[in-house]
Scaffold this motif. Sequence first.
Motif, short mmCIF file in Angstrom:
data_model
loop_
_atom_site.label_atom_id
_atom_site.label_comp_id
_atom_site.label_asym_id
_atom_site.label_seq_id
_atom_site.Cartn_x
_atom_site.Cartn_y
_atom_site.Cartn_z
N SER A 127 -59.63 137.65 61.01
CA SER A 127 -59.69 136.61 61.59
C SER A 127 -60.93 136.15 62.10
N GLU A 161 -45.43 131.84 68.63
CA GLU A 161 -45.66 133.04 68.66
C GLU A 161 -47.08 132.88 68.83
N CYS A 162 -47.76 131.97 68.69
CA CYS A 162 -49.09 132.39 69.09
C CYS A 162 -49.85 131.64 69.70
N ARG A 163 -49.19 131.34 70.54
CA ARG A 163 -49.34 130.75 72.22
C ARG A 163 -48.79 132.10 73.14
N ASP A 193 -46.63 128.99 65.67
CA ASP A 193 -47.49 128.10 66.96
C ASP A 193 -47.15 128.32 67.54
N ALA A 223 -55.12 127.48 72.19
CA ALA A 223 -55.13 127.46 70.82
C ALA A 223 -55.33 126.48 70.30
N VAL A 246 -55.01 135.04 69.92
CA VAL A 246 -54.52 133.85 68.69
C VAL A 246 -54.83 133.26 67.96
N GLY A 266 -53.48 136.33 65.63
CA GLY A 266 -51.71 136.23 65.18
C GLY A 266 -51.57 134.51 64.54
N ARG A 267 -52.39 133.77 63.91
CA ARG A 267 -52.79 132.97 62.75
C ARG A 267 -52.79 133.38 61.95
#
Length: 416
Positions: free
Chosen positions: A330, A194-196, A192, A147, A182, A185-186
């Motif tokens: 992304s 939730e991205c993990r 952060d 991440a 990741v 999600g970003r």
Amino acid sequence: MLKKIAVSQVRLGMHIHALEGAWIDHPFWKSKFVIRDSEDLSKLQASGLPGVWIDPARGLDVADGTPDVAPRGAALPASVPPKPATAPTAPSDAPPPEPDRSLQDELSQASALYKAGRSKVASMFAEARMGKAVDAEQCLPLVSEIAESVFRNPSALVSLTRLKTQDDYTYMHSVAVCALMVALGRELNLSDAECREAGLAGLLHDLGKAAMPLEVLNKPGKLTDPEFTIMKSHPERGYEMLLEGGTVSAGALDVCLHHHERMDGTGYPHRLPGDKISLLARMGAVADVYDAITSNRPYKSGWDPAESIAKMASWGGHFDPAVFQAFVKSLGIYPVGSLVRLHSGKLAVVVDQNPKALVSPIVKTIFSTKSQMPLNPTVLDLSKSNDRIVGRENPDTWGFKQLELLWAGTAAPKRG
């Protein structure tokens, strides 16, 4: 003796064995550690968690009169119980943070993560094949490092993992989907934490393949109908393995079980309609397919990144349109490694993105279609140039091999 105490009773020097509640709700990427820093203690006390389990044998104990005591080895609650999928919320229109590093600056660290990730996932699959319960918490440090790399530059690790060898596909596919989740999600402006969680879900999504017969999993040709039926059982087998381990979040469980569902209800294993597929599972579906079709497999070569994006966009009913749109943002409309034709007649390889100008990435010109001659590779920022991309090109058509050396250099995985 493990002890369950209120968060308010935690003090510096205690060894935290487990945190009550969901991993996504607590401020740490691990749940077994000693509280040594007053800042960490403040974060824990402000987290709103219902309680923690401490191990007095590995850290400080509490005063007399502590509640709930459990013998060592007693079953503790999972980090979060499985729950049904929920409908996704609409992504925010706010732009994601700018990359902290250029792709070239991040490649060396991403290359080290590539190797560490392969080793970790191979070990996890080997243990699963031997029938050992999977401890998802052992993956958290790797997920956290992935991440952080993606936050620094989303393209570096994502692009490297696409270069996996055929023999590495099963393991590196998991690392690739972790990084893609990741990055997605970003782009969707998830926190952060939730991205993990999305990254952990990506790393674990194909664990069920560890239960598949190797002669089917590694078959170098098209699967027969009975073999495909066996392979279609891997989401449920993976879900069962993770559930048995008892340390994975509901979101990761859901992605493992439902990453092959489709918005039109034709996916598997449960043929869920779109409104019953969670946001994380919708994300997993896109990331899983993209990495699969861009990777070299025993029975076919991977598609060019830009070509893959175009093909996926044409598959109506397969993906959530909003999630797919965020996924494209992304990666870039022309992901790193894409071969493109410029208005000037030059062919170029995309070597980095311009987040604010998706159609104008940074490229390296390599060939003139007018003179039919190679060019000295030259870096060109199309956002600052009069030249522009007019189309995608297939590297095989031009006989270009190992274009990755033009953008990844020595960081590119060696082909064996």
